[in-house]
Design a protein around this motif. Structure first.
Motif, PDB file in Angstrom:
ATOM      1  N   UNK A   3      24.623  44.893  59.307  1.00  0.00           N
ATOM      2  CA  UNK A   3      25.301  44.485  60.522  1.00  0.00           C
ATOM      3  C   UNK A   3      26.437  43.294  60.016  1.00  0.00           C
ATOM      4  N   UNK A   4      26.322  42.561  58.891  1.00  0.00           N
ATOM      5  CA  UNK A   4      27.040  41.399  58.884  1.00  0.00           C
ATOM      6  C   UNK A   4      28.083  41.899  57.646  1.00  0.00           C
ATOM      7  N   UNK A  45      34.128  32.869  57.025  1.00  0.00           N
ATOM      8  CA  UNK A  45      35.351  32.515  56.263  1.00  0.00           C
ATOM      9  C   UNK A  45      36.395  33.437  56.837  1.00  0.00           C
ATOM     10  N   UNK A  46      36.265  34.458  57.160  1.00  0.00           N
ATOM     11  CA  UNK A  46      37.522  35.560  57.390  1.00  0.00           C
ATOM     12  C   UNK A  46      37.433  35.734  58.785  1.00  0.00           C
ATOM     13  N   UNK A  47      36.431  35.610  59.687  1.00  0.00           N
ATOM     14  CA  UNK A  47      36.402  35.866  60.896  1.00  0.00           C
ATOM     15  C   UNK A  47      35.402  34.869  61.842  1.00  0.00           C
ATOM     16  N   UNK A  48      36.054  33.934  62.574  1.00  0.00           N
ATOM     17  CA  UNK A  48      35.326  32.818  62.913  1.00  0.00           C
ATOM     18  C   UNK A  48      34.271  33.123  64.093  1.00  0.00           C
ATOM     19  N   UNK A  49      34.286  34.586  64.197  1.00  0.00           N
ATOM     20  CA  UNK A  49      33.135  35.239  65.453  1.00  0.00           C
ATOM     21  C   UNK A  49      31.988  35.030  64.825  1.00  0.00           C
ATOM     22  N   UNK A  50      31.878  35.036  63.363  1.00  0.00           N
ATOM     23  CA  UNK A  50      30.475  34.936  62.518  1.00  0.00           C
ATOM     24  C   UNK A  50      30.171  33.523  62.536  1.00  0.00           C
ATOM     25  N   UNK A  51      30.672  32.477  63.230  1.00  0.00           N
ATOM     26  CA  UNK A  51      30.332  31.068  63.007  1.00  0.00           C
ATOM     27  C   UNK A  51      28.986  30.739  63.917  1.00  0.00           C
ATOM     28  N   UNK A  52      28.779  31.368  64.911  1.00  0.00           N
ATOM     29  CA  UNK A  52      27.481  31.171  65.497  1.00  0.00           C
ATOM     30  C   UNK A  52      26.434  31.861  64.870  1.00  0.00           C
ATOM     31  N   UNK A  53      26.433  32.754  63.996  1.00  0.00           N
ATOM     32  CA  UNK A  53      25.549  33.636  63.237  1.00  0.00           C
ATOM     33  C   UNK A  53      25.183  32.659  61.915  1.00  0.00           C
ATOM     34  N   UNK A  54      26.255  31.939  61.594  1.00  0.00           N
ATOM     35  CA  UNK A  54      25.918  31.040  60.504  1.00  0.00           C
ATOM     36  C   UNK A  54      25.066  29.876  60.928  1.00  0.00           C
ATOM     37  N   UNK A  55      25.348  29.203  62.145  1.00  0.00           N
ATOM     38  CA  UNK A  55      24.389  28.396  62.646  1.00  0.00           C
ATOM     39  C   UNK A  55      23.134  28.945  62.980  1.00  0.00           C
ATOM     40  N   UNK A  56      22.766  30.062  63.467  1.00  0.00           N
ATOM     41  CA  UNK A  56      21.616  30.715  63.970  1.00  0.00           C
ATOM     42  C   UNK A  56      20.617  30.715  62.852  1.00  0.00           C
ATOM     43  N   UNK A  57      21.097  31.118  61.599  1.00  0.00           N
ATOM     44  CA  UNK A  57      20.301  30.949  60.312  1.00  0.00           C
ATOM     45  C   UNK A  57      19.196  29.817  60.211  1.00  0.00           C
ATOM     46  N   UNK A  58      20.002  28.803  60.641  1.00  0.00           N
ATOM     47  CA  UNK A  58      19.480  27.231  60.379  1.00  0.00           C
ATOM     48  C   UNK A  58      18.629  26.741  61.850  1.00  0.00           C
ATOM     49  N   UNK A  59      19.459  27.003  62.876  1.00  0.00           N
ATOM     50  CA  UNK A  59      18.840  26.425  64.125  1.00  0.00           C
ATOM     51  C   UNK A  59      17.823  27.256  64.698  1.00  0.00           C
ATOM     52  N   UNK A  60      17.916  28.670  64.365  1.00  0.00           N
ATOM     53  CA  UNK A  60      16.743  29.182  64.800  1.00  0.00           C
ATOM     54  C   UNK A  60      15.264  29.121  64.092  1.00  0.00           C
ATOM     55  N   UNK A  61      15.512  28.279  62.954  1.00  0.00           N
ATOM     56  CA  UNK A  61      14.340  27.880  62.183  1.00  0.00           C
ATOM     57  C   UNK A  61      14.082  29.174  61.183  1.00  0.00           C
ATOM     58  N   UNK A  62      15.158  29.807  60.740  1.00  0.00           N
ATOM     59  CA  UNK A  62      15.030  31.065  59.776  1.00  0.00           C
ATOM     60  C   UNK A  62      15.158  30.382  58.344  1.00  0.00           C
ATOM     61  N   UNK A  63      15.813  29.376  57.945  1.00  0.00           N
ATOM     62  CA  UNK A  63      16.348  29.067  56.704  1.00  0.00           C
ATOM     63  C   UNK A  63      16.795  27.772  56.523  1.00  0.00           C
ATOM     64  N   UNK A  64      16.209  26.669  55.728  1.00  0.00           N
ATOM     65  CA  UNK A  64      16.795  25.429  55.757  1.00  0.00           C
ATOM     66  C   UNK A  64      18.388  25.728  55.093  1.00  0.00           C
ATOM     67  N   UNK A  65      19.098  24.770  55.433  1.00  0.00           N
ATOM     68  CA  UNK A  65      20.563  24.838  55.307  1.00  0.00           C
ATOM     69  C   UNK A  65      20.863  24.821  53.928  1.00  0.00           C
TER      70      UNK A  65
END
Length: 156
Positions: A3-4, A45-65
């Motif tokens: 999906x990414x 880096x190519x499409x800023x619509x993916x920025x919230x997804x980048x944040x979600x990896x960390x803010x939803x507690x899935x991974x340390x940054x």
């Protein structure tokens, strides 16, 4: 990660739901999250619509940054170093959102002073820190300024 991953050439400028679909899938998987995190960074880096997804990896507690990321393509580093790597030609669109992606990762508390071995996807020489890595990968002045300022705040 499907999906990414990059869609068709049309997908770069369309209004498809890839970022939203990927965010939904993130909530229900644990498989290969570090690699998916790096892929989300590269897409942002190519499409800023993916920025919230980048944040979600960390803010939803899935991974340390600063999660270590090892790629099948020689990559070794973190999400921040993945954001600093040079463009994969001709696969990737121009990396026009690098300062925004780096700024997002720094806001999520990525450590720009973290010393470890960083190796780019293309297998170039390793760097001992992200600033040296950014310079070796030809990052723009705005990105280098963000990294330098964040390092100075951290190191006092």
């Amino acid at each position: 990660m499907v999906a990414i991953a990059r869609g068709s050439a049309r997908c770069r400028n369309c209004t498809c739901q890839r970022p939203g679909s990927a965010a939904l899938l993130l909530r229900s998987t644990t498989a290969r999250l570090p690699e998916a995190f790096a892929t989300a960074v590269r897409r942002a880096l190519q499409d800023d619509r993916f920025l919230p997804l980048v944040s979600a990896f960390v803010t939803e507690g899935r991974l340390p940054v600063d999660q270590e990321i090892r790629g099948p393509d020689c990559r070794l580093g973190t999400a921040l170093s993945a954001a600093l790597e040079s463009r994969v030609r001709p696969i990737e669109a121009p990396l026009v959102h690098r300062p925004a992606v780096v700024g997002t990762l720094l806001a999520l508390r990525a450590d720009p002073a973290l010393r470890r071995r960083y190796v780019p996807w293309w297998g170039g020489a390793s760097s001992p820190d992200v600033l040296a890595f950014a310079i070796a990968n030809g990052c723009d002045a705005a990105t280098l300024e963000l990294l330098t300022a964040a390092r100075q705040r951290l190191l006092g």
